[in-house]
Design an enzyme around this catalytic site. Structure first.
Site, mmCIF file in Angstrom:
data_model
loop_
_atom_site.group_PDB
_atom_site.id
_atom_site.type_symbol
_atom_site.label_atom_id
_atom_site.label_comp_id
_atom_site.label_asym_id
_atom_site.label_seq_id
_atom_site.Cartn_x
_atom_site.Cartn_y
_atom_site.Cartn_z
ATOM 1 N N CYS A 90 -6.022 64.318 56.043
ATOM 2 C CA CYS A 90 -6.456 64.503 57.430
ATOM 3 C C CYS A 90 -6.994 63.184 57.999
ATOM 4 O O CYS A 90 -6.622 62.779 59.098
ATOM 5 C CB CYS A 90 -7.551 65.556 57.516
ATOM 6 S SG CYS A 90 -7.002 67.136 58.187
ATOM 7 N N ARG B 100 -6.540 66.820 50.377
ATOM 8 C CA ARG B 100 -6.183 67.326 51.704
ATOM 9 C C ARG B 100 -7.100 66.729 52.785
ATOM 10 O O ARG B 100 -6.637 66.406 53.875
ATOM 11 C CB ARG B 100 -6.247 68.856 51.714
ATOM 12 C CG ARG B 100 -5.666 69.461 52.974
ATOM 13 C CD ARG B 100 -4.194 69.086 53.137
ATOM 14 N NE ARG B 100 -3.678 69.450 54.451
ATOM 15 C CZ ARG B 100 -3.841 68.722 55.547
ATOM 16 N NH1 ARG B 100 -4.529 67.591 55.491
ATOM 17 N NH2 ARG B 100 -3.324 69.125 56.701
ATOM 18 N N CYS C 74 -12.990 66.162 63.253
ATOM 19 C CA CYS C 74 -12.295 67.322 62.688
ATOM 20 C C CYS C 74 -12.208 68.449 63.709
ATOM 21 O O CYS C 74 -11.230 69.192 63.774
ATOM 22 C CB CYS C 74 -13.031 67.825 61.451
ATOM 23 S SG CYS C 74 -13.414 66.547 60.246
ATOM 24 N N CYS D 246 -18.340 66.548 33.671
ATOM 25 C CA CYS D 246 -18.185 67.075 32.313
ATOM 26 C C CYS D 246 -17.385 66.112 31.440
ATOM 27 O O CYS D 246 -17.652 65.973 30.245
ATOM 28 C CB CYS D 246 -17.525 68.451 32.343
ATOM 29 S SG CYS D 246 -18.673 69.747 32.879
ATOM 30 N N CYS E 146 -18.148 73.109 29.380
ATOM 31 C CA CYS E 146 -18.479 72.694 30.751
ATOM 32 C C CYS E 146 -18.994 73.886 31.556
ATOM 33 O O CYS E 146 -18.378 74.947 31.588
ATOM 34 C CB CYS E 146 -17.240 72.091 31.430
ATOM 35 S SG CYS E 146 -17.605 71.356 33.032
ATOM 36 N N CYS F 245 -9.106 69.328 66.389
ATOM 37 C CA CYS F 245 -7.999 70.203 65.990
ATOM 38 C C CYS F 245 -8.519 71.536 65.458
ATOM 39 O O CYS F 245 -8.037 72.591 65.836
ATOM 40 C CB CYS F 245 -7.129 69.546 64.924
ATOM 41 S SG CYS F 245 -6.280 68.073 65.506
ATOM 42 N N HIS F 246 -9.521 71.462 64.573
ATOM 43 C CA HIS F 246 -9.846 72.643 63.776
ATOM 44 C C HIS F 246 -10.865 73.578 64.416
ATOM 45 O O HIS F 246 -11.181 74.611 63.848
ATOM 46 C CB HIS F 246 -10.285 72.233 62.375
ATOM 47 C CG HIS F 246 -9.160 71.671 61.561
ATOM 48 N ND1 HIS F 246 -8.152 72.465 61.047
ATOM 49 C CD2 HIS F 246 -8.852 70.400 61.200
ATOM 50 C CE1 HIS F 246 -7.289 71.699 60.380
ATOM 51 N NE2 HIS F 246 -7.682 70.450 60.466
#
Lengths: 187, 265
Positions: free
Chosen positions: B223, B219, B175, B111, B75, B178-179
């Site tokens: 969110c 993750r 997003c 792959c 791969c 908050c970020h």
């Protein structure tokens, strides 16, 4: 004579079509969103003003502000009995319930509440503004639809989205303004 | 008078903070608590859960599997067939063979399809997660180096940035709320970082509060769930677009990966 009208009509239609069409980039974004699956695409759908806020990265140009605020103000609904201040105890539960107001994720109301957020303005002692009609109405309106006073505010529109009913909005208003509420306890 | 009440408020807050600190450490400094939990794992098990996933992934990687009875050793993650050292640092990137921009997880799936002959619907998510942990472990603590160059990569980055600011759902979230706006602060008890501050530099990671391995896609899904938006499907464009956006920004901020797989709350 008839043909002239017809041509005029077609021209207007064409202009309308071009104006309502998404740009190639917006179409591409929509295509990407759709590729994330039906449920994702469904929940990512925007109303007109969510789209406007996204487009301007939450900072509207001045010429958009007036109409934006007007549209948002028109969305505010009030309790049938006209009372904008309800029961602060019920308001407290709504303030801290993550599935309802979830206000404390960003705002400290009762300072005894462990783990209250500090991202939004602190609300301890908010009631010192008194309970005159304009204060109550401002507070109610802010909770029901934060975008009616601040375009694209980070604060979500609890009433507009139906997370808080008008009656529940009045309870949260009381939690902030009622002198008996822990928000306004003598310290 | 106001000064005095401010002082009293400060002292009350300090006392409250201390008492919480003494009873529930993770509520005050999540980083320290993660460090403590990590040490406890080391002491009692001798191995971290993330390392177990990676070991499992290593086995899957070398095994001859699938209809074509092949391993994944051929791969190509962008540095040449079988070159794993630092592979994650330059992902997502464009791959000519699949003609799409792929992140690590998507590349592993490609792959498995192309080398091992699996049908996409037969690929187990758990296998992809273990393989992701293994390949990522070869980029531990290395500088992130995602610089969109090809037109496809730049287009994917732009898509990711657009999704980043896309306000939707009944919490009117995106997003950036908050970020970006509150980066460096906390949302309730969780510290939040911006992409430039290195958000995304610890994934894949074992989250001890969930007792699960989370990849970056897991993750991102988490969110979206927490703001009431149904997450995009795994390996879909929104996942890859957000990943390349965050990791390209992390590159601009000169961030390194943490120990991989990470260990976090």
């Amino acid at each position: 004579m008839k043909t002239r009208y017809f041509v005029g009509l077609m021209a207007m239609l064409l202009v309308g079509l071009t104006l309502s069409q998404q740009s190639p980039f917006q179409q591409r974004v929509q295509q990407a969103i759709n590729s994330g699956g039906n449920k994702f695409a469904e929940t990512m759908k925007q109303d007109r003003d969510q789209a406007l806020c996204s487009q301007y990265r939450d900072k509207l140009p001045p010429e958009e502000v007036g109409a934006f605020l007007e549209r948002q103000r028109a969305l505010i609904k009030y309790p049938a009995d006209g009372k904008l201040m309800g029961d602060w105890k019920q308001g407290e539960a709504l303030f801290t319930n993550p599935r309802k107001g979830n206000c404390y994720a960003c705002h400290t109301g009762d300072p005894k509440e462990a783990g209250a957020g500090r991202m939004g303005p602190g609300l301890v002692g908010y009631g010192q503004r008194g309970t005159s009609e304009p204060v109550v109405k401002y507070t109610y309106d802010k909770i029901y639809n934060a975008w009616a006073s601040m375009p694209c505010s980070l604060m979500y529109r609890a009433g507009y989205h139906g997370i808080l009913t008008p009656e529940e909005t009045a309870h949260v208003t009381a939690f902030l303004l009622d002198p008996a509420s822990p928000v306004n306890a003598k310290r | 008078m106001r000064d005095r009440s401010l002082w009293i408020g400060f002292l009350v807050a300090l006392g409250l903070g201390l008492s919480i600190a003494l009873t529930q450490q993770q509520e005050v400094d999540p980083y320290k608590e993660a460090e403590r939990q990590r040490e406890l794992f080391r002491q009692t098990a001798g191995i971290l859960p993330g390392e177990l996933y990676a070991a499992q992934g290593e086995e899957l990687f070398a095994q001859k599997r699938g209809p074509k009875n092949a391993s994944l050793e051929a791969c190509d993650f962008g540095l040449g067939p079988g070159k794993l050292e630092g592979a994650l640092t330059q992902l997502p990137r464009y791959f000519a063979d699949t003609r799409r921009v792929e992140d690590l997880e998507t590349r592993i799936v490609s792959c498995m399809v192309n080398l091992q002959g699996f049908r996409p619907q037969d690929i187990k998510r758990e296998d992809v997660k273990a393989l992701t942990a293994f390949v990522a472990s070869k980029s531990t603590e290395m500088p992130i180096n995602v610089v969109p160059r090809s037109s496809q990569e730049i287009a994917m980055y732009n898509l990711g940035r657009e999704l980043w600011y896309h306000r939707a759902g009944d919490r009117d979230m995106n997003c950036a709320i908050c970020h970006d706006s509150y980066a460096g602060g906390k949302v309730r008890l969780s510290p939040v970082r911006s992409p430039r501050q290195g958000l995304s530099n610890e994934w894949p990671a074992y989250r001890f509060e969930a007792d699960k391995l989370y990849t970056l896609e897991d993750r991102i899904a988490f969110c979206y769930e927490s703001v009431g938006i149904h997450p995009p499907e795994y390996y879909s464009e929104p996942m890859i677009a957000l990943s390349i956006y965050m990791l390209a920004e992390a590159t601009k901020g000169k961030n390194k990966f943490t120990e991989l797989p990470g260990f976090t709350r």
